[in-house]
Design an enzyme around this catalytic site. Structure first.
Site, PDB file in Angstrom:
ATOM      1  N   GLU A  77     -12.208 -24.792 -39.275  1.00  0.00           N
ATOM      2  CA  GLU A  77     -12.845 -23.920 -39.464  1.00  0.00           C
ATOM      3  C   GLU A  77     -13.958 -24.746 -41.290  1.00  0.00           C
ATOM      4  O   GLU A  77     -15.019 -23.602 -40.877  1.00  0.00           O
ATOM      5  CB  GLU A  77     -11.772 -22.785 -40.538  1.00  0.00           C
ATOM      6  CG  GLU A  77     -10.376 -22.208 -39.297  1.00  0.00           C
ATOM      7  CD  GLU A  77     -11.875 -22.076 -38.554  1.00  0.00           C
ATOM      8  OE1 GLU A  77     -12.459 -21.328 -38.767  1.00  0.00           O
ATOM      9  OE2 GLU A  77     -11.162 -21.275 -37.358  1.00  0.00           O
ATOM     10  N   TYR A 108     -12.953 -15.139 -44.646  1.00  0.00           N
ATOM     11  CA  TYR A 108     -12.453 -15.021 -43.419  1.00  0.00           C
ATOM     12  C   TYR A 108     -12.163 -16.191 -42.961  1.00  0.00           C
ATOM     13  O   TYR A 108     -10.736 -16.552 -41.998  1.00  0.00           O
ATOM     14  CB  TYR A 108     -14.100 -15.399 -43.179  1.00  0.00           C
ATOM     15  CG  TYR A 108     -14.460 -16.324 -41.368  1.00  0.00           C
ATOM     16  CD1 TYR A 108     -14.003 -15.369 -40.349  1.00  0.00           C
ATOM     17  CD2 TYR A 108     -14.091 -17.802 -41.576  1.00  0.00           C
ATOM     18  CE1 TYR A 108     -13.907 -16.161 -38.981  1.00  0.00           C
ATOM     19  CE2 TYR A 108     -14.164 -18.358 -40.494  1.00  0.00           C
ATOM     20  CZ  TYR A 108     -14.087 -17.223 -39.174  1.00  0.00           C
ATOM     21  OH  TYR A 108     -13.658 -18.228 -37.888  1.00  0.00           O
ATOM     22  N   ASP A 121     -15.669 -13.326 -37.283  1.00  0.00           N
ATOM     23  CA  ASP A 121     -16.930 -14.337 -37.207  1.00  0.00           C
ATOM     24  C   ASP A 121     -18.450 -13.425 -36.940  1.00  0.00           C
ATOM     25  O   ASP A 121     -18.178 -12.510 -35.662  1.00  0.00           O
ATOM     26  CB  ASP A 121     -16.395 -15.208 -36.970  1.00  0.00           C
ATOM     27  CG  ASP A 121     -16.741 -15.433 -35.258  1.00  0.00           C
ATOM     28  OD1 ASP A 121     -16.084 -14.160 -34.518  1.00  0.00           O
ATOM     29  OD2 ASP A 121     -16.988 -16.709 -35.164  1.00  0.00           O
TER      30      ASP A 121
END
Length: 325
Positions: A50, A133, A151
């Site tokens: 990520e 996020y 996203d």
């Protein structure tokens, strides 16, 4: 919420079960085989992915992620290294401050969480470099938690399929978040698959510039297609690279990553010095030649170096400039 998004949310809630089924069935057949999705994945592997995938394509991330995980399979392995080694291993992924933040998060995980990536969303959010996020994505993809992940790819699919817009707004809005929450399945396992599937649909089919509508599993339900695929109200901004401070910063970083000894600042910011490469390994010498080959003004190179030092990506000392120890 605007009337447009209110109507979109109403339609989305009514159509959600059909969308869930169509998109997740497509995902089961079309998803890319990525190591951070394997059943053997670890929370740390998901977290590393990520961080690396922020503003960076999967194809560039894959080799760096594999090398990183072989070298540092657990947070404690990375925490035992210097921040400079994290920056060096980051290679050419870009935005190297992510490497510093990931290293700081590894230290925090090691010292405060027993070396294990925390599962709680709030604990994830408290880690260095982890924003809303990233915390949601780790909670969902590493631990199967029911969080709303939004996203760029997901925003684009929502904009087209539900609201009929070619592209989402440049910045995430509260209305988009509410719409994503309205679309979320109530079942935890299905919610995880839904997040993955919509993200993949945006990455592979519902792309920004050349969407493959003929391959889309929800084309018949797409409000944008039904409206005749209108042009975006705002054209995507193309990011210039050549001649920018970012390019020069990257070239300076390449010199520092390639060598182990400090590099005199004058070799980085001053005119070409025939003696500059004395004692430097071949890779560092090539990187120095590439930096000077940009023909960037000395003032721009000095500004780039000062910025790297200010951001903690480089350290300036009596012997020269190096990666942080």
């Amino acid at each position: 919420m605007s009337s447009l998004h209110t109507a979109a949310s109403t339609r989305a809630t009514a159509a959600a079960p059909d969308l869930h089924r169509a998109v997740t069935d497509w995902y089961d057949a079309a998803a890319r085989d990525l190591p951070w999705r394997h059943p053997s994945r670890t929370p740390w592997g998901v977290m590393v992915s990520e961080f690396m995938l922020q503003q960076t394509p999967v194809a560039r991330v894959l080799p760096v992620w594999r090398t990183w995980m072989q070298r540092w399979p657990r947070p404690a392995n990375l925490a035992a290294e210097s921040p400079g080694e994290a920056v060096r291993a980051w290679g050419r992924l870009g935005y190297p401050r992510r490497a510093l933040r990931l290293h700081a998060a590894a230290v925090e995980i090691t010292e405060r969480h027993g070396g294990r990536v925390p599962a709680a969303h709030g604990a994830l959010l408290a880690l260095p470099g982890v924003g809303a996020y990233t915390a949601a994505a780790i909670a969902v993809f590493a631990f199967g938690d029911r969080q709303t992940v939004v996203d760029t790819n997901i925003r684009r699919v929502q904009a087209r399929v539900v609201t009929g817009r070619a592209l989402p707004a440049r910045s995430l809005t509260a209305a988009e978040l509410r719409l994503a929450e309205d679309l979320m399945p109530s079942d935890d396992a299905l919610a995880v698959r839904w997040n993955q599937a919509v993200m993949e649909l945006g990455a592979l089919v519902c792309t920004a510039r050349s969407p493959r509508c003929g391959q889309c599993p929800v084309r018949d339900a797409c409000a944008w297609v039904a409206a005749g695929r209108p042009e975006p109200t705002e054209a995507p901004r193309a990011q210039r690279w050549h001649g920018t401070d970012r390019q020069v910063r990257g070239a300076v970083m390449a010199v520092l990553r390639a060598g182990s000894a400090p590099v005199p600042a004058r070799h980085l910011t001053g005119p070409v010095d025939q003696a500059a490469g004395a004692g430097m390994p071949p890779e560092a010498l090539r990187a120095l030649d590439a930096l000077h080959g940009l023909d960037a003004p000395e003032e721009q190179r000095r500004r780039a170096l000062d910025g790297l030092v200010r951001d903690g990506l480089a350290v300036s000392g009596p012997a020269g400039v190096s990666l942080p120890g």
